[in-house]
Every structure is written in C-alpha cells, then in structure tokens.
Write an enzyme that holds these catalytic residues in place. Sequence first.
Site, PDB file in Angstrom:
ATOM      1  N   MET A 199      44.955  35.379  37.946  1.00 38.76           N
ATOM      2  CA  MET A 199      44.513  36.546  38.705  1.00 38.76           C
ATOM      3  C   MET A 199      43.288  37.210  38.066  1.00 38.76           C
ATOM      4  SD  MET A 199      46.537  36.000  41.086  1.00 38.76           S
ATOM      5  CE  MET A 199      46.333  37.374  42.200  1.00 38.76           C
ATOM      6  N   ARG A 200      42.341  36.385  37.690  1.00 35.46           N
ATOM      7  CA  ARG A 200      41.073  36.876  37.139  1.00 35.46           C
ATOM      8  C   ARG A 200      39.923  36.094  37.747  1.00 35.46           C
ATOM      9  NH1 ARG A 200      41.272  39.809  32.254  1.00 35.46           N
ATOM     10  NH2 ARG A 200      43.439  40.158  31.746  1.00 35.46           N
TER      11      ARG A 200
ATOM     12  N   LYS B 224      38.665  39.978  34.990  1.00 34.61           N
ATOM     13  CA  LYS B 224      37.777  38.825  34.834  1.00 34.61           C
ATOM     14  C   LYS B 224      37.980  38.168  33.468  1.00 34.61           C
ATOM     15  CE  LYS B 224      33.979  41.847  33.482  1.00 34.61           C
ATOM     16  NZ  LYS B 224      32.634  42.326  33.730  1.00 34.61           N
TER      17      LYS B 224
ATOM     18  N   HIS C 126      44.273  29.204  46.782  1.00 37.32           N
ATOM     19  CA  HIS C 126      44.256  30.553  47.355  1.00 37.32           C
ATOM     20  C   HIS C 126      45.196  30.586  48.564  1.00 37.32           C
ATOM     21  CE1 HIS C 126      42.770  34.519  48.117  1.00 37.32           C
ATOM     22  NE2 HIS C 126      42.692  34.192  49.403  1.00 37.32           N
TER      23      HIS C 126
ATOM     24  N   GLY D 131      54.042  30.251  37.889  1.00 43.16           N
ATOM     25  CA  GLY D 131      53.678  28.872  37.568  1.00 43.16           C
ATOM     26  C   GLY D 131      54.310  27.838  38.481  1.00 43.16           C
ATOM     27  N   SER D 132      54.719  28.256  39.682  1.00 40.34           N
ATOM     28  CA  SER D 132      55.341  27.270  40.577  1.00 40.34           C
ATOM     29  C   SER D 132      54.321  26.199  40.994  1.00 40.34           C
ATOM     30  CB  SER D 132      55.964  27.939  41.793  1.00 40.34           C
ATOM     31  OG  SER D 132      54.979  28.469  42.643  1.00 40.34           O
ATOM     32  N   ASN D 133      53.052  26.571  41.090  1.00 38.01           N
ATOM     33  CA  ASN D 133      52.041  25.553  41.419  1.00 38.01           C
ATOM     34  C   ASN D 133      51.846  24.574  40.271  1.00 38.01           C
ATOM     35  OD1 ASN D 133      50.690  25.839  44.158  1.00 38.01           O
ATOM     36  ND2 ASN D 133      50.838  27.970  43.477  1.00 38.01           N
TER      37      ASN D 133
ATOM     38  N   ASN E 148      40.700  25.971  42.378  1.00 33.41           N
ATOM     39  CA  ASN E 148      41.545  27.149  42.577  1.00 33.41           C
ATOM     40  C   ASN E 148      42.411  26.934  43.809  1.00 33.41           C
ATOM     41  OD1 ASN E 148      42.454  29.888  42.224  1.00 33.41           O
ATOM     42  ND2 ASN E 148      41.148  30.473  43.946  1.00 33.41           N
TER      43      ASN E 148
HETATM   44  C1  GAR Z   1      50.149  31.572  44.574  1.00 32.87           C
HETATM   45  O1  GAR Z   1      50.605  31.973  45.817  1.00 32.87           O
HETATM   46  C2  GAR Z   1      48.648  31.432  44.566  1.00 32.87           C
HETATM   47  O2  GAR Z   1      48.149  30.925  45.751  1.00 32.87           O
HETATM   48  C3  GAR Z   1      48.227  32.872  44.345  1.00 32.87           C
HETATM   49  O3  GAR Z   1      49.129  33.349  43.375  1.00 32.87           O
HETATM   50  C4  GAR Z   1      50.378  32.670  43.524  1.00 32.87           C
HETATM   51  C5  GAR Z   1      50.765  32.094  42.183  1.00 32.87           C
HETATM   52  O4  GAR Z   1      52.023  31.510  42.240  1.00 32.87           O
HETATM   53  N1  GAR Z   1      46.881  32.952  43.887  1.00 32.87           N
HETATM   54  C6  GAR Z   1      46.056  33.929  44.243  1.00 32.87           C
HETATM   55  O5  GAR Z   1      46.387  34.855  44.959  1.00 32.87           O
HETATM   56  C7  GAR Z   1      44.657  33.819  43.666  1.00 32.87           C
HETATM   57  N2  GAR Z   1      43.760  34.718  44.327  1.00 32.87           N
HETATM   58  P1  GAR Z   1      52.538  30.579  41.063  1.00 32.87           P
HETATM   59  O6  GAR Z   1      52.320  31.343  39.760  1.00 32.87           O
HETATM   60  O7  GAR Z   1      54.002  30.427  41.365  1.00 32.87           O
HETATM   61  O8  GAR Z   1      51.791  29.292  41.103  1.00 32.87           O
END
Ligand code: GAR
Length: 206
Positions: A94-95, A67, A113, A14-16, A111
Amino acid sequence: MSKLHLGVLGSGSGSNMQSIVDAVEAGHLDADIRLVLADVPDAKILDRAKKHGIPSMYLDCAPWKTKLEGPAEDKCISLLKEAGVDTVVLAGFMRIVKPKLLEAFPNRVLNIHPAILPAFPGVHSWTQALDYGCKVAGVTVHFVDAGTDSGPIIVQKTVPVEEDDTPETLHARIQVQEHLAYPEALGIIASGKYSIEGRRVRIIKG
Ligand code: GAR
C-alpha cells in the site's frame, strides 16, 4: 521460458502471495520466491512466507506513510538484488513506488489492483465500484510505471456486482479472481511470449 526469481512486497494478509506460492508448489508456475518484504511489522504476509521457508523481513519505510523512498527504497533495492530477484511483485503493497525501484528492475515490477483499470485507481477500489453503481467489477495485473495504477495491463478479470453486495462480499469475490490473475500474469512473463508496445502488452499465443 525463463524461471522467474521473485521478490514480493506486501502490507497485509498476503493472500495473493499465497496464490503465487501455491502455483509454484503445484508446478504451474516456473518461479521461486527469493524474498518477501513487508512495510508493516506484524503483517500476515510475513507469517505466510515463514511457513513456506521463504526469507522475509520487515522494511521500515518511515518517515513516509504512503510511498517507498529514501533510505528504505535504497535498502529495498539492495535486499532484492542481493537475493537475486529479477521480478518484483507488489502484492497488496500500500505504497507508491518511485522511479528508482522501477529503474532497478526495468519492466519487471508488477502490481495487482482490485478494479478494472483505468476505473477506480487508488484505495478501496471495490467500495468505489459499489458506490458508483457498477454492475461489474474486477481485477487488473499490470506493469508498474511512474503513475498510480497506470502501467500497461497484462491480465484483467471481471466479476458481477450482486444486488445485496457489501464492500466485503464484493472484495471477497474479486479476490477469488485475483488469486487466478497473478499466477496467470506471471506465467506470461515467465513464458517470455509477450511484447510491450506503448500501452499495449501483446501476448504471443502458442
Ligand atoms: C488485494 O485485494 C489487492 O488487490 C489490494 O490489496 C489487497 C491485498 O490482499 N491492492 C491494492 O488495493 C493496491 N492498490 P492480500 O494482502 O491478501 O494479497
């Protein structure tokens, strides 16, 4: 300008989401986070949400592993609508999301990526970039469409690939840019100063 009411879906750290919370709390983004849903019961994103007083819950997506479909998808849409969400933020979710969710929030599912799309869709994109021998890598924030990591691009940021990079060091460098890119993309959506023309998101300056 219109304040965004965000619903965040995640699976991991969840850092984003944290970068979005920080941007809101600092007054840099006109938004509130109405609900955080995670498909992993002990995902750290749920703890982060609780710490900031944001409603959060585990969403059981069984029997599917990759999914969001069926009863879980219906429940997800109801929860987001009941919470007053107008914009859905996939933050490490991740779905694959299916058309029903996209139709419930038209052009309002985003999203992030960890690659410069259209290169390296799917999982572990930073490892794919490293194995391919790329000299740059990066991050893309895009609208979600019916494909995988294929919707119109809002923001991209690049990072160099260093000679001694491991998957972990490269991902960490990409994540620094992710945490700038998501608030920036949401700021564009909140400003209303953009249009979607086919694949192109045109950002209206000024
Ligand atoms: C992030 O690097 C994001 O870009 C990636 O998962 C990580 C989640 O980090 N997403 C994917 O690969 C989607 N296909 P977070 O939980 O710290 O935000």
